[in-house]
Structure formats: structure tokens, C-alpha cells
Write a protein that holds these residues in place. Structure first.
Motif: not given
Ligand SMILES: Cc1ncc(COP(=O)(O)O)c(C=O)c1O
Length: 387
Positions: A99-100, A234-235, A174, A202, A124, A243, A205
Motif C-alpha cells: 500500500g505504501k 500486508s495487515k 496508525n 488509507d 504514518y 509486497r 487497517y
Molecule cells: C497506516 C499505514 N499505511 C500504509 C502502510 C504500508 O503497508 P504496506 O506497504 O506493507 O502495504 C502501513 C504499514 O505499516 C501503515 O501503517
């Protein structure tokens, strides 16, 4: 060596630095309880792993379209319809390596120098970093404990200017575990529509919620076209190392994201995308099992942390983080976080890793076993009583 202004503007995610320091202490023989990294301790569900293995054996090892394979984009569209009640076509979905990347893509595609982008603080850390990389001005929206770490609507409204081009929201959030109410979402949506602002929501979660139901701002009438949903595997499916994530947005913006993907990673590993189809379309019981376990851990850690002298923490409504107010100790976030690591072998993150409004807090990730939580709590209580 001289580095570009762009790279100098970039921030980072301190979690990885603390993890490296904690690992180094472990290498020296010290026992460490890890609460620093926001990563499920569960393994990827078996059916998803098998789908990945099968995909490699069936030679899904070639490039795929930069936007992502059609079947996965169809599965994401179905999933978004099921979970957010909105109609999405596969052209409106872009598959990313986590997601990043959606954060950097959104900032890069929307923002220019002179523009402003509002983001949650504490939040974040990549939001602020991505805004800075784009050359725009990051405008922090303080999330305060007295408001349950939700938006203060009046304060939020004051931050809007003719230069505001992007609003970033994150619910469940987060590092606070806070959730935006439907009224908050309606309020933000109204402002976004009135001022022609894009919202990046975002929702990573969205499946880890303990109280109430998940609501996406994209489900509000008139918002789908101006929202970028960030979500991923991921979560929800314990797939951090695979990834795999995605953006859901309007077709025009999706095209810009595909251009950026073509300029960087070309496509997400094709067999990983195949495993993603199984994650979305296969049995979902592990998602609920993990959520229940997080809830049990949440109850244990929050109650335990509230017994530590000088600590206080609200019950988080979602995600898997405890954002602990440590002002009662008379020390700074960094001092407490360093002290716990060095004296007690307990790795946490200082709240300031999430922006300036994180001072006075430290973050515990409770995506770890009940035994680790019990041992961690014992160590924290002992160490803090010695202060
Ligand atoms: C709020 C939030 N957004 C996005 C991400 C990114 O997750 P990923 O790139 O593993 O999907 C995280 C990862 O910790 C996060 O806490």
C-alpha cells in the motif's frame, strides 16, 4: 557526494531503524521483546501460500501489465464493492508492491511546488515524507488525545486554503488506533467537494476493527471520483513480505499511477498477484481469527500499560497499536523509548517518529504473542518503577 534536493527532502520510517538497533542488541546476547514494528506475527494463510507456490510452478514468473493482472483487479473491484458498497471497474484499480507506494503515487500525481496537503499528525511518517518529496507543503492536522485522536472539525476547517490540493486520512489510524466517525467523514467529504480537493484514504487497517463498523469516505455520494483508496494485503492477510497492495481511484488518476509504475517497478511479481486473488476470493475465516486474537492482546496490553506509573493509554478502536501517554514520567518520548530498549530490552517507538504531535507518547505494536506481551509488561513495570 552531493545528493539531490528531492532525496534530501525525503523522510523515513524510524521503525526500521529501531528494529535494526534491537536486532543488534539481540546479536550481542540481550533478550528483546519487540513492540516496534507494525507487522502481524501470524504467518500468511496456508491457502494463499499454496496459491503462490502453484503460480510459480505454473510459470507465472513473467512480467504482467503495469496496472496489475486483470483477474486480480477484478477481485479487488468485487472486494471493494462488498466492503464499501461502491461500484468499481478494474480500470479504476492499480496493483502496487504494498500500500505504501500509493502514498508516493498520489503525492506525485497530484501535488506541485506551492500546493498544500493536509495529513494526520501523529500519523504514518510516509505521508509527510511523500508530500515533501513532491515539493508541496505538508500541513499537519493535529490528532489530539482529548478528541480520542479523531479530527477536531473546527481546527481542520482552518487548515483549508485555496492551495490545499490533497487531504490524507487514515482510519483506523496508525499510531493511535483512532477511528473517524461517519460524521467526521461526511464533514471532510463536504469540504473536499466544495474546494475541489482529492482525498487519499488509507484503509490498510479496515479489517482490524474492535468497535463499530468500517466506513470508507469513498462510499459517500460524490466522493468515489475524488478519493484514492489505499488498501492491501500486508495487515489483513499477514502478507507484509509479499509486497502487495492497491489503489482504487478514478480512471484518469489511475492512468497517472500506471505511468509512475511503468517508470519504477514495471509490475508486482506476477505469482504474488496470483496469491492475492486467492487471498481475496478464498476463505476469509483466518482474517476474523487474527482480528479476534488482536482484540485479546489489545485488552491485555492496554490494561497492563495503564497500571504502569506515569503511563496512560486510551482503548484503541482499531489497528494493533497502543499509543501511550508517558508525560506522567516527566521524560520525553525518546528518553523513555531508549530507556526501555537499553534497560529493559523492550523495543518501542517514540511518538515523535509519527510527527511533532507525537511528543509525550510511545507506540507499542501488539501484533505479538500474549506471552511476549505479558513478559514485556513485566519488564516495563519494573523498569519504569526504577525511574
Ligand atoms: C497506516 C499505514 N499505511 C500504509 C502502510 C504500508 O503497508 P504496506 O506497504 O506493507 O502495504 C502501513 C504499514 O505499516 C501503515 O501503517
Amino acid at each position: 557526494m552531493k545528493f539531490s534536493k528531492l532525496v534530501q527532502r525525503a523522510g523515513t520510517e524510524t521503525a526500521f531503524a529501531v528494529l535494526a538497533k534491537a536486532k543488534e542488541l539481540e546479536r550481542q546476547g540481550k533478550s528483546i521483546i519487540h513492540f516496534e514494528i507494525g507487522e502481524p506475527d501470524f504467518n500468511t494463510p496456508e491457502n494463499v501460500k499454496q496459491a503462490g507456490i502453484k503460480a510459480i510452478q505454473e510459470n507465472f514468473t513473467h512480467y504482467s501489465p503495469a496496472q496489475g493482472i486483470l483477474e486480480l483487479r477484478e477481485a479487488v473491484a468485487e472486494y471493494i464493492h462488498k466492503t464499501r458498497g461502491i461500484d468499481v471497474s478494474p480500470e479504476e484499480v492499480v496493483i502496487t508492491p504494498g500500500g505504501k507506494d500509493v502514498i508516493l503515487f498520489t503525492a506525485s500525481a497530484i501535488l506541485d511546488e506551492g500546493d498544500e496537503a493536509i495529513y494526520p499528525n501523529p500519523g504514518y511518517p510516509i505521508y509527510e515524507s511523500a508530500i515533501k518529496i513532491s515539493g508541496a507543503t505538508p500541513v499537519p492536522m493535529p490528532l489530539l488525545e482529548e478528541n480520542g485522536f479523531a479530527f477536531d472539525r473546527k481546527e481542520f476547517e482552518k487548515l483549508i486554503t485555496p492551495k490545499t490540493k490533497l487531504i490524507i486520512i487514515n482510519s483506523p489510524g496508525n499510531p493511535t488506533g483512532g477511528i473517524l466517525s461517519t460524521e467526521d467523514l461526511e464533514f471532510i467529504a463536504d469540504i473536499a467537494k466544495k474546494n475541489d480537493i482529492i482525498v487519499m484514504s488509507d484503509e490498510i487497517y479496515s479489517r482490524i476493527i474492535y468497535e463499530g463498523e468500517f466506513h470508507s469516505i469513498a462510499s459517500i455520494p460524490g466522493m468515489k471520483e475524488r478519493t484514492v483508496i489505499l488498501d492491501g494485503f500486508s495487515k489483513t492477510y499477514a502478507m507484509t513480505g509479499w509486497r502487495l497492495g492497491y489503489a482504487v481511484t478514478n480512471k484518469e488518476l489511475a492512468k497517472q499511477f500506471v505511468k509512475l509504475a511503468t517508470n519504477s517497478f514495471s509490475c508486482v511479481a506476477t505469482f504474488v498477484q496470483m496469491a492475492g486473488i486467492e487471498a481475496l476470493r478464498g476463505p476469509q475465516d483466518t482474517v476474523e481469527e487474527m482480528r479476534k486474537k488482536y482484540e485479546e492482546r489489545r485488552n491485555l496490553i492496554i490494561n497492563g500499560l495503564n497500571e504502569v506509573p506515569g503511563f496512560s493509554v486510551l482503548m484503541p478502536k482499531g489497528a494493533f497499536y497502543a499509543f501511550v501517554n508517558i508525560t506522567g514520567t516527566g521524560k520525553t518520548s525518546k528518553e523513555i523509548s531508549d530507556y526501555l530498549l537499553n534497560e529493559a530490552g523492550v523495543a518501542t517507538l517514540p511518538g515523535t517518529s509519527f510527527g511533532k504531535y507525537g511528543e509525550g507518547y510511545i507506540r507499542f505494536s501488539y501484533a505479538t504473542s500474549l506471552d511476549n506481551i505479558k513478559e514485556g509488561l513485566k519488564r516495563v513495570k519494573e523498569a519504569i518503577s526504577k525511574l
